[in-house]
Design an enzyme around this catalytic site. Structure first.
Site, PDB file in Angstrom:
ATOM      1  N   GLU A 159       0.834  -1.210   0.000  1.00 31.96           N
ATOM      2  CA  GLU A 159       0.000   0.000   0.000  1.00 31.96           C
ATOM      3  C   GLU A 159       0.864   1.254   0.000  1.00 31.96           C
ATOM      4  O   GLU A 159       1.831   1.351   0.754  1.00 31.96           O
ATOM      5  CB  GLU A 159      -0.879  -0.018   1.251  1.00 31.96           C
ATOM      6  N   THR A 211       2.813   2.079  -2.263  1.00 25.88           N
ATOM      7  CA  THR A 211       4.099   1.764  -2.908  1.00 25.88           C
ATOM      8  C   THR A 211       4.063   2.124  -4.388  1.00 25.88           C
ATOM      9  O   THR A 211       5.109   2.338  -4.993  1.00 25.88           O
ATOM     10  CB  THR A 211       4.412   0.259  -2.790  1.00 25.88           C
ATOM     11  N   GLY A 223     -18.272   3.056  -3.561  1.00 26.07           N
ATOM     12  CA  GLY A 223     -17.476   3.728  -2.540  1.00 26.07           C
ATOM     13  C   GLY A 223     -16.775   2.783  -1.579  1.00 26.07           C
ATOM     14  O   GLY A 223     -16.217   3.221  -0.584  1.00 26.07           O
ATOM     15  N   LEU A 249     -13.365  -0.992  -3.921  1.00 19.85           N
ATOM     16  CA  LEU A 249     -13.093  -2.264  -4.600  1.00 19.85           C
ATOM     17  C   LEU A 249     -13.123  -2.103  -6.120  1.00 19.85           C
ATOM     18  O   LEU A 249     -13.225  -3.073  -6.853  1.00 19.85           O
ATOM     19  CB  LEU A 249     -14.115  -3.332  -4.168  1.00 19.85           C
ATOM     20  N   SER A 278     -15.234  -0.202  -8.517  1.00 20.19           N
ATOM     21  CA  SER A 278     -16.405  -0.309  -9.391  1.00 20.19           C
ATOM     22  C   SER A 278     -16.199   0.464 -10.688  1.00 20.19           C
ATOM     23  O   SER A 278     -16.611   0.014 -11.759  1.00 20.19           O
ATOM     24  CB  SER A 278     -17.657   0.178  -8.666  1.00 20.19           C
ATOM     25  N   SER A 279     -15.534   1.620 -10.640  1.00 20.84           N
ATOM     26  CA  SER A 279     -15.362   2.404 -11.881  1.00 20.84           C
ATOM     27  C   SER A 279     -14.431   1.681 -12.856  1.00 20.84           C
ATOM     28  O   SER A 279     -14.708   1.605 -14.050  1.00 20.84           O
ATOM     29  CB  SER A 279     -14.832   3.809 -11.564  1.00 20.84           C
ATOM     30  N   ASP A 306      -5.819  -0.513 -10.393  1.00 23.54           N
ATOM     31  CA  ASP A 306      -7.200  -1.005 -10.409  1.00 23.54           C
ATOM     32  C   ASP A 306      -7.562  -1.601 -11.763  1.00 23.54           C
ATOM     33  O   ASP A 306      -8.028  -2.734 -11.869  1.00 23.54           O
ATOM     34  CB  ASP A 306      -8.172   0.135 -10.080  1.00 23.54           C
TER      35      ASP A 306
END
Length: 393
Positions: free
Chosen positions: A36, A38, A125, A128, A130-131, A175
């Site tokens: 995280e 990084t 929100g 995880l 979603s976008s 992501d």
């Protein structure tokens, strides 16, 4: 995975029947298992795709109109393919709309209209992705139906560009990359700078990943993120006295840092750098222990990661700390940590399947007693990246 027949029924209720085939595609959500803060320091991240995400039902039209609809949100629109500009009032539709625009810019113009229905299983929100899931499933589905070549690394980059330039959110690549390139029962060791990556087996056996959403609104995140980034850049400036060629903290290993950390006079800046260098080391140790199928050691590395994010990087906050502390009291929990940027959002815990219900009950009760907030929990398996799940459904 969503019920495709039920989604087809909803699709026909919205758009009507037609002889043209309806196709279905799915892109997962993702969780970062360790590594995280990084990514922007030139280090490794270790995300995995989840089995739940966004399903897109799609059918070609005979004109140049695109229909956008969602089972989760009331807003629906029909927009000409020749008039796809960002509009604030279009809300979630800007994500798939931007994909049409950026596909054309990349040399893959969409040649006809389509009707699209999105069904999301990722809580909004929750951190995880979603976008990213919406962007990647749209790009993959359109490239498939338009018979363009499929390259999931390029899809991830195109989706990130859409989010950065069309929607105006300055997200990194992790992501979209995890969503596009996930693999069942594997996590991805990814160097965000170079996109060098490999799949690492994550054989969790009788253990489950449980994601706990603190349901805390993340107010501080932008200013704190910019401050941490700037502190890491300052640390590099001090360390350049000994290592003149470095530009990012991730270019040093732990031994080099420990020998020369005294060059950083400011304690806070030194602690920020220490977290980054030690976290990158934890990611690399994670690969070793997972390849040896040693989940217990991986759990300890998760705990070390959270402690460092709390004490050295200071991005956790009372809600995340409360949830992790409660998680570690439950028998059958090997490890727990915050995941994502911090100051709210989610934790991820490695929980024996026999303890999952106890975990949800016990952690939920203690968390609510101490924070006044009601958490949400999601029991996860690691799944594939974006894929076609139904043709002519």
């Amino acid at each position: 995975m969503a019920d495709l027949q039920a989604l087809k029924t909803t699709f026909i209720e919205i758009y009507g029947n037609s002889a043209t085939a309806i196709s279905a595609f799915h892109a997962p959500g993702r969780v970062n298992l360790i590594g995280e803060h990084t990514d922007y320091n030139g280090g490794y991240v270790f995300p995995a795709a989840l089995t739940f995400g966004t399903t897109m039902i799609i059918r070609p039209r005979q004109d140049r109109v695109i229909g956008f609809a969602s089972t989760n949100l009331a807003l629906r629109k029909q927009i000409s393919i020749d008039d796809l500009s960002y509009q604030e009032e279009d809300d979630w539709i800007n994500y798939p709309k931007g994909i049409f625009v950026h596909l054309a810019k990349a040399g893959f113009p969409v040649t006809q209209g389509y009707d699209l229905l999105f069904h999301g299983e990722i809580p909004n929100g929750a951190g995880l992705s979603s976008s990213a899931s919406i962007e990647v499933v749209t790009a993959f589905g359109l490239l498939t139906l338009e018979k363009y070549p499929i390259d999931t690394v390029k899809i991830a980059l195109l989706a990130q560009k859409t989010e950065n330039e069309f929607v105006g959110v300055n997200s990194g690549i992790m992501d979209q990359f995890a969503v596009a390139n996930g693999k069942k029962d594997h996590a991805i060791l990814l160097m965000c700078d170079t996109l060098e990556y490999r799949h690492v087996p994550f054989q969790s056996g009788s253990y489950k990943l449980v994601i706990g959403n603190t349901n805390k609104r993340r107010g501080l995140i932008d200013s704190a993120y910019n401050e941490r980034r700037s502190q890491c850049e300052q640390a590099v400036t001090y360390l350049q006295k000994q290592f003149p060629s470095i530009t990012l903290l991730g270019q040093l290993n732990l031994a080099q840092f420990n020998e020369f950390k005294h060059l950083i006079p400011d304690k806070t800046i030194r602690q920020r750098a220490q977290h980054v260098i030690e976290e990158i080391d934890r990611v690399l140790k994670s690969i070793e222990v997972l390849e040896a199928n040693d989940l217990e050691s991986f759990g300890k590395l998760m705990i070390g990661s959270h402690d460092s994010l709390r004490d050295l990087y200071e991005v956790t906050g009372v809600e995340l700390d409360t949830m992790v502390a409660a998680a570690l009291k439950v028998p059958g929990v090997l490890g727990a940590r915050m995941t994502g940027a911090g100051f709210g959002g989610c934790t991820v815990s490695l929980v024996h399947e026999d303890s999952v219900q106890t975990f949800i009950d016990q952690v939920g009760k203690e968390y609510t007693e101490k924070t006044g907030l009601t958490p949400s929990f999601y029991v996860c398996d690691i799944g594939n990246g974006v894929e076609q799940v139904g043709e002519a459904i």
